[in-house]
Design a protein around this motif. Sequence first.
Motif, PDB file in Angstrom:
ATOM      1  N   TYR A 163       0.836  -1.188   0.000  1.00  0.00           N
ATOM      2  CA  TYR A 163       0.000   0.000   0.000  1.00  0.00           C
ATOM      3  C   TYR A 163       0.880   1.252   0.000  1.00  0.00           C
ATOM      4  O   TYR A 163       2.072   1.202   0.316  1.00  0.00           O
ATOM      5  CB  TYR A 163      -0.932   0.010   1.218  1.00  0.00           C
ATOM      6  CG  TYR A 163      -0.219   0.070   2.543  1.00  0.00           C
ATOM      7  CD1 TYR A 163       0.103   1.294   3.129  1.00  0.00           C
ATOM      8  CD2 TYR A 163       0.139  -1.097   3.210  1.00  0.00           C
ATOM      9  CE1 TYR A 163       0.765   1.358   4.339  1.00  0.00           C
ATOM     10  CE2 TYR A 163       0.805  -1.046   4.435  1.00  0.00           C
ATOM     11  CZ  TYR A 163       1.119   0.180   4.985  1.00  0.00           C
ATOM     12  OH  TYR A 163       1.788   0.240   6.182  1.00  0.00           O
ATOM     13  N   GLU A 164       0.252   2.358  -0.340  1.00  0.00           N
ATOM     14  CA  GLU A 164       0.957   3.644  -0.344  1.00  0.00           C
ATOM     15  C   GLU A 164       0.212   4.625   0.549  1.00  0.00           C
ATOM     16  O   GLU A 164      -1.018   4.738   0.479  1.00  0.00           O
ATOM     17  CB  GLU A 164       1.049   4.198  -1.765  1.00  0.00           C
ATOM     18  CG  GLU A 164       1.761   5.546  -1.850  1.00  0.00           C
ATOM     19  CD  GLU A 164       1.785   6.113  -3.262  1.00  0.00           C
ATOM     20  OE1 GLU A 164       2.012   7.333  -3.398  1.00  0.00           O
ATOM     21  OE2 GLU A 164       1.566   5.343  -4.217  1.00  0.00           O
ATOM     22  N   ARG A 165       0.975   5.320   1.382  1.00  0.00           N
ATOM     23  CA  ARG A 165       0.396   6.373   2.223  1.00  0.00           C
ATOM     24  C   ARG A 165       1.300   7.580   2.154  1.00  0.00           C
ATOM     25  O   ARG A 165       2.470   7.525   2.532  1.00  0.00           O
ATOM     26  CB  ARG A 165       0.257   5.906   3.677  1.00  0.00           C
ATOM     27  CG  ARG A 165      -0.354   6.973   4.605  1.00  0.00           C
ATOM     28  CD  ARG A 165      -0.432   6.492   6.037  1.00  0.00           C
ATOM     29  NE  ARG A 165       0.900   6.275   6.607  1.00  0.00           N
ATOM     30  CZ  ARG A 165       1.639   7.254   7.169  1.00  0.00           C
ATOM     31  NH1 ARG A 165       1.182   8.512   7.180  1.00  0.00           N
ATOM     32  NH2 ARG A 165       2.819   6.977   7.677  1.00  0.00           N
ATOM     33  N   ASN A 166       0.777   8.675   1.641  1.00  0.00           N
ATOM     34  CA  ASN A 166       1.530   9.932   1.515  1.00  0.00           C
ATOM     35  C   ASN A 166       2.867   9.723   0.804  1.00  0.00           C
ATOM     36  O   ASN A 166       3.899  10.260   1.205  1.00  0.00           O
ATOM     37  CB  ASN A 166       1.779  10.542   2.902  1.00  0.00           C
ATOM     38  CG  ASN A 166       0.485  10.880   3.618  1.00  0.00           C
ATOM     39  OD1 ASN A 166      -0.545  11.115   2.988  1.00  0.00           O
ATOM     40  ND2 ASN A 166       0.519  10.901   4.947  1.00  0.00           N
ATOM     41  N   GLY A 167       2.846   8.902  -0.249  1.00  0.00           N
ATOM     42  CA  GLY A 167       4.048   8.676  -1.045  1.00  0.00           C
ATOM     43  C   GLY A 167       4.993   7.632  -0.491  1.00  0.00           C
ATOM     44  O   GLY A 167       6.023   7.338  -1.102  1.00  0.00           O
TER      45      GLY A 167
ATOM     46  N   GLY B  23       4.377   0.709   1.971  1.00  0.00           N
ATOM     47  CA  GLY B  23       4.378  -0.204   3.107  1.00  0.00           C
ATOM     48  C   GLY B  23       3.838  -1.560   2.704  1.00  0.00           C
ATOM     49  O   GLY B  23       3.194  -1.711   1.652  1.00  0.00           O
ATOM     50  N   TYR B  24       4.104  -2.571   3.535  1.00  0.00           N
ATOM     51  CA  TYR B  24       3.640  -3.935   3.275  1.00  0.00           C
ATOM     52  C   TYR B  24       3.016  -4.477   4.551  1.00  0.00           C
ATOM     53  O   TYR B  24       3.510  -4.235   5.650  1.00  0.00           O
ATOM     54  CB  TYR B  24       4.805  -4.836   2.850  1.00  0.00           C
ATOM     55  CG  TYR B  24       5.490  -4.400   1.572  1.00  0.00           C
ATOM     56  CD1 TYR B  24       5.132  -4.946   0.345  1.00  0.00           C
ATOM     57  CD2 TYR B  24       6.495  -3.433   1.597  1.00  0.00           C
ATOM     58  CE1 TYR B  24       5.760  -4.542  -0.825  1.00  0.00           C
ATOM     59  CE2 TYR B  24       7.125  -3.022   0.437  1.00  0.00           C
ATOM     60  CZ  TYR B  24       6.754  -3.580  -0.774  1.00  0.00           C
ATOM     61  OH  TYR B  24       7.366  -3.171  -1.937  1.00  0.00           O
ATOM     62  N   VAL B  25       1.934  -5.243   4.404  1.00  0.00           N
ATOM     63  CA  VAL B  25       1.281  -5.805   5.568  1.00  0.00           C
ATOM     64  C   VAL B  25       0.699  -7.168   5.216  1.00  0.00           C
ATOM     65  O   VAL B  25       0.164  -7.366   4.121  1.00  0.00           O
ATOM     66  CB  VAL B  25       0.175  -4.868   6.105  1.00  0.00           C
ATOM     67  CG1 VAL B  25      -0.918  -4.636   5.059  1.00  0.00           C
ATOM     68  CG2 VAL B  25      -0.421  -5.413   7.392  1.00  0.00           C
TER      69      VAL B  25
ATOM     70  N   PHE C 147       9.635 -10.499  -2.804  1.00  0.00           N
ATOM     71  CA  PHE C 147      10.376 -10.046  -3.984  1.00  0.00           C
ATOM     72  C   PHE C 147      10.149  -8.554  -4.208  1.00  0.00           C
ATOM     73  O   PHE C 147      11.095  -7.781  -4.429  1.00  0.00           O
ATOM     74  CB  PHE C 147       9.917 -10.842  -5.213  1.00  0.00           C
ATOM     75  CG  PHE C 147      10.522 -10.374  -6.506  1.00  0.00           C
ATOM     76  CD1 PHE C 147      11.892 -10.482  -6.742  1.00  0.00           C
ATOM     77  CD2 PHE C 147       9.724  -9.828  -7.509  1.00  0.00           C
ATOM     78  CE1 PHE C 147      12.456 -10.046  -7.932  1.00  0.00           C
ATOM     79  CE2 PHE C 147      10.274  -9.408  -8.704  1.00  0.00           C
ATOM     80  CZ  PHE C 147      11.641  -9.514  -8.916  1.00  0.00           C
ATOM     81  N   ASP C 148       8.891  -8.125  -4.130  1.00  0.00           N
ATOM     82  CA  ASP C 148       8.556  -6.712  -4.297  1.00  0.00           C
ATOM     83  C   ASP C 148       9.196  -5.871  -3.200  1.00  0.00           C
ATOM     84  O   ASP C 148       9.716  -4.773  -3.451  1.00  0.00           O
ATOM     85  CB  ASP C 148       7.033  -6.553  -4.284  1.00  0.00           C
ATOM     86  CG  ASP C 148       6.581  -5.205  -4.822  1.00  0.00           C
ATOM     87  OD1 ASP C 148       6.846  -4.188  -4.161  1.00  0.00           O
ATOM     88  OD2 ASP C 148       5.962  -5.177  -5.908  1.00  0.00           O
TER      89      ASP C 148
END
Length: 399
Positions: A191-195, A198-200, A250-251
Amino acid sequence: VALPILARAIDPNEASRELYQYIVAQHRTGRDLNHLLHLLRQWRENLPFHGEFLRMEAFLRRDLVEWETVVEICEQYLEVIKSDSAMLAIYLTALHSINSTAALGKINEVADNLGQFNINVPQNAVIIANMLMVHQYYERAFELIYPFASDPRQIQVRGNYNGFVLRLPADISKTPLKEYTVVEEGHFVKYERNGTIGYVEMNIENMAHRVFGQFIGKAVGDKVEMQRNMVNIGDTFIIKRVMNKYLSLFDEILNQSEVDPYAGLPFQSIKFDPAHPGGILAVFENLLGGGQKIRLEDRDKNFNDYYAHQLSLSELIVSEYKDDFIQGYYNLVRLHKGISSVPRIAFESRKTDLSESFVIDMSSLLLLHQFSRFHQVVFPAKFIISRYIVDQLRSKHTA
């Protein structure tokens, strides 16, 4: 001086403290390898199980490329000690090198029972996973290396992990890597938050989280709007990608190479602007600098010098192919003017007989192999090559 004295006091047919000390001393001195191997074999076949000696003999016979004996030793050892991942790595390497139907069956047996072994050394895990990759046990290879590569501090293993991903079949459906369109329990979300990326993992704990719990049921591209508890500030979470754990890692490693170019990873992620006025070539020139043009000019000079007999093949391989003789040889054959040959008149003519031994290097080996395979040239005598060359060829075969 002490070894000959000790030798007179031992009975090679009886397990004793003196025999143990004698074998250890022989190994440390590195003298009379044949005698040492004889003693180790004698103990292995006729005396009680001794893990240290089995391990010692396995490593020595591996260096001698005696794969059948290595397999025999490893099977005896691993039957008792399953926590030694180094011995398991040697065992799989030996089976791969033998490459018989029986050996391949044993590799399959190891792959099916990998959980019986305690593999806790990252370097050995990489070797074992590589063997599994070579024989297309992709799921088991990634299952093995995943816990090690998940640690951001294991830089070398993370580099190996990405290398394994690049070796997978192009059809992602035939690989352990999976990508989804909608977030469900067990998935991994980028996901992206304010540029910021992150990963969850959508496990039970995170699904109960105030923010991450809102990801369930969302599709790629969807947004989750959240208000912070203590201040009047809102955040937008954008679902960028939904994956299983193998693809997510990998990502994540690619993202690490982008945000932390000094982490030590053996590659670098670079973003390209498709609207750049100079195109992709201009982007590369900006990134690599003008020195690349000088490098190309030097490279042309090296090849010209080689074909003018002013630069040897070994010097060319070192400067242009980073000591990789196999890549260099075939690159010269396919993309350049081939292998340069020195006129026969430059050498003294002499008669040889079959009793002589001929030692050849890597460059000669490749050329003679081509003569034998494609021109049906039969050489009346065998050639001698160094163990180093054997190891190089073996590493290329398993890469």
